[in-house]
Design an enzyme around this catalytic site. Structure first.
Site, PDB file in Angstrom:
ATOM      1  N   GLY A  57       0.865  -1.180   0.000  1.00 52.63           N
ATOM      2  CA  GLY A  57       0.000   0.000   0.000  1.00 52.63           C
ATOM      3  C   GLY A  57       0.890   1.214   0.000  1.00 52.63           C
ATOM      4  O   GLY A  57       1.741   1.358  -0.870  1.00 52.63           O
ATOM      5  N   GLU A  58       0.716   2.054   0.983  1.00 51.38           N
ATOM      6  CA  GLU A  58       1.523   3.276   1.071  1.00 51.38           C
ATOM      7  C   GLU A  58       2.013   3.398   2.514  1.00 51.38           C
ATOM      8  O   GLU A  58       1.216   3.624   3.427  1.00 51.38           O
ATOM      9  CB  GLU A  58       0.664   4.467   0.633  1.00 51.38           C
ATOM     10  N   SER A  59       3.318   3.252   2.670  1.00 49.61           N
ATOM     11  CA  SER A  59       3.857   3.171   4.025  1.00 49.61           C
ATOM     12  C   SER A  59       3.716   4.488   4.791  1.00 49.61           C
ATOM     13  O   SER A  59       3.587   4.472   6.017  1.00 49.61           O
ATOM     14  CB  SER A  59       5.323   2.736   3.984  1.00 49.61           C
ATOM     15  N   CYS A  89       6.192  -5.259   0.464  1.00 49.84           N
ATOM     16  CA  CYS A  89       6.327  -3.941  -0.162  1.00 49.84           C
ATOM     17  C   CYS A  89       6.235  -2.828   0.884  1.00 49.84           C
ATOM     18  O   CYS A  89       7.165  -2.654   1.647  1.00 49.84           O
ATOM     19  CB  CYS A  89       5.302  -3.795  -1.293  1.00 49.84           C
ATOM     20  N   ARG A 118      12.775   3.366   0.087  1.00 54.30           N
ATOM     21  CA  ARG A 118      11.423   3.442  -0.513  1.00 54.30           C
ATOM     22  C   ARG A 118      11.514   3.759  -1.999  1.00 54.30           C
ATOM     23  O   ARG A 118      12.390   4.503  -2.439  1.00 54.30           O
ATOM     24  CB  ARG A 118      10.616   4.569   0.129  1.00 54.30           C
ATOM     25  N   ILE A 147       5.645  -3.160  -7.365  1.00 57.17           N
ATOM     26  CA  ILE A 147       4.851  -1.949  -7.608  1.00 57.17           C
ATOM     27  C   ILE A 147       5.433  -0.821  -6.749  1.00 57.17           C
ATOM     28  O   ILE A 147       5.316  -0.852  -5.532  1.00 57.17           O
ATOM     29  CB  ILE A 147       3.374  -2.178  -7.236  1.00 57.17           C
ATOM     30  N   ARG A 148       6.081   0.121  -7.395  1.00 60.34           N
ATOM     31  CA  ARG A 148       6.783   1.185  -6.650  1.00 60.34           C
ATOM     32  C   ARG A 148       7.511   0.568  -5.458  1.00 60.34           C
ATOM     33  O   ARG A 148       7.394   1.000  -4.314  1.00 60.34           O
ATOM     34  CB  ARG A 148       5.788   2.248  -6.155  1.00 60.34           C
ATOM     35  N   HIS A 183       4.895  -8.572  -4.168  1.00 64.10           N
ATOM     36  CA  HIS A 183       3.535  -8.880  -3.691  1.00 64.10           C
ATOM     37  C   HIS A 183       3.086 -10.292  -4.073  1.00 64.10           C
ATOM     38  O   HIS A 183       2.333 -10.437  -5.043  1.00 64.10           O
ATOM     39  CB  HIS A 183       2.545  -7.922  -4.362  1.00 64.10           C
ATOM     40  N   GLU A 185       0.801 -11.951  -2.832  1.00 65.89           N
ATOM     41  CA  GLU A 185      -0.657 -12.061  -2.652  1.00 65.89           C
ATOM     42  C   GLU A 185      -1.409 -11.752  -3.942  1.00 65.89           C
ATOM     43  O   GLU A 185      -2.605 -12.006  -4.031  1.00 65.89           O
ATOM     44  CB  GLU A 185      -1.124 -11.142  -1.514  1.00 65.89           C
TER      45      GLU A 185
HETATM   46  N1  GLN Z   1       6.065   2.950  -2.443  1.00 68.35           N
HETATM   47  C1  GLN Z   1       5.137   2.506  -1.452  1.00 68.35           C
HETATM   48  C2  GLN Z   1       5.522   3.026  -0.077  1.00 68.35           C
HETATM   49  O1  GLN Z   1       6.464   3.731   0.080  1.00 68.35           O
HETATM   50  C3  GLN Z   1       5.050   1.016  -1.401  1.00 68.35           C
HETATM   51  C4  GLN Z   1       4.362   0.487  -2.637  1.00 68.35           C
HETATM   52  C5  GLN Z   1       3.628  -0.790  -2.449  1.00 68.35           C
HETATM   53  O2  GLN Z   1       3.383  -1.253  -1.336  1.00 68.35           O
HETATM   54  N2  GLN Z   1       3.196  -1.365  -3.541  1.00 68.35           N
HETATM   55  O3  GLN Z   1       4.849   2.736   0.867  1.00 68.35           O
END
Ligand code: GLN
Length: 204
Positions: A57-59, A89, A118, A147-148, A183, A185
Site C-alpha cells: 500500500g503506502e507506508s 512492499c 522506498r 509496484i513502486r 507482492h 498475494e
Molecule cells: N512505495 C510505497 C511506499 O512507500 C510502497 C508500494 C507498495 O506497497 N506497492 O509505501
C-alpha cells in the site's frame, strides 16, 4: 497465561494489518494457505492473532494511521516479543529498522535490522514482474510483482537475505520477521504465505 482464540483453535488466526493497502488479497492468500485471516485495526484485535501480515500500500499513510489508531507501540511491543510478521512492499518498509527516502515524520515498526529504500525500483509506471528465486521455497522461482517497490540497501548480521533481483536484496528474514519487496498475494501462488504459515506454526 490466558488462552486466546489464536492459541485455542487448531488453525492459527493470522491478522492482516488493515489500516490501508491490499488487505483483501492477503486474507484470501492466508485462507488458501489453511489459516484463518482476520483484519486488524485495533490493539485488542492485534492481541488475538498468532501472526500478522503487513500488506502493500503506502507506508507513509500506514505510518500515520498506525499512530492515529494507537497501534504503533502495541505493534512494536508484539514484534519485540516474537510475533511472526510478514511485510510485503510497504509492509517491508514498516518492518525495517531504518528507511531511506521516507517522509520526515515517517515511523516504522521495525523488526529487521536492515536499511530499506522506498520507491527504489522507480515510479508506479515502472512497476514490473520478474521471476525471483527464494531461499527456502521449493518448486522454482516465484513471480514477483514489484509496484513502486522498495529494495534493501543493507542488512545487519542477524538478518538473512533470502532473495535478490538485479543485484538488489528483495527478500529478508530475521527471526520471526519476513519481508519481501514484491507482492505474492497478487499472483495466486501461495508459497511465500505457506512459508510464513510454517514460521507461525513453528513459533506457536
Ligand atoms: N512505495 C510505497 C511506499 O512507500 C510502497 C508500494 C507498495 O506497497 N506497492 O509505501
Amino acid at each position: 497465561m490466558s488462552s486466546t482464540s489464536a492459541t485455542a483453535s487448531h488453525a492459527p488466526v493470522v491478522g492482516v494489518l488493515a489500516l490501508q493497502g491490499d488487505v483483501r488479497e492477503h486474507l484470501a492468500a492466508l485462507a488458501a494457505s489453511g489459516v484463518q485471516g482476520r483484519p486488524v485495526r485495533r490493539p485488542e484485535e492485534l492481541a488475538e492473532v498468532a501472526g500478522l501480515v503487513i500488506p502493500g500500500g503506502e507506508s507513509t499513510t500506514m505510518s500515520k494511521l498506525a499512530v492515529a489508531f494507537g497501534l504503533l507501540e502495541p505493534l512494536r511491543e508484539r514484534v519485540r516479543a516474537g510475533l511472526p510478521v510478514y511485510g510485503t512492499c510497504a509492509g517491508m518498509i514498516m518492518v525495517a529498522n531504518k528507511i531511506l527516502d521516507g517522509r520526515d515524520d515517517q515511523e516504522t515498526i521495525g523488526g529487521i535490522d536492515m536499511i530499506v529504500r522506498r520507491n527504489a525500483f522507480g515510479r508506479q509506471n515502472e512497476s514490473f514482474e520478474a521471476e525471483v528465486g527464494i531461499k527456502g521455497i521449493e518448486g522454482g522461482p516465484v513471480e514477483g510483482v514489484f509496484i513502486r517497490a522498495p529494495w534493501v540497501e543493507s542488512v545487519g548480521g542477524e538478518a538473512e537475505v533470502l532473495a535478490t533481483y538485479g543485484g538488489h536484496t528483495v527478500a529478508v528474514r530475521q527471526g520471526n520477521v519476513l519481508a519481501t519487496s514484491f507482492h505474492p498475494e497478487l499472483t495466486g501462488d501461495h508459497r511465500v504465505h505457506a512459508l510464513f504459515v510454517d514460521m507461525i506454526r513453528a513459533a506457536s
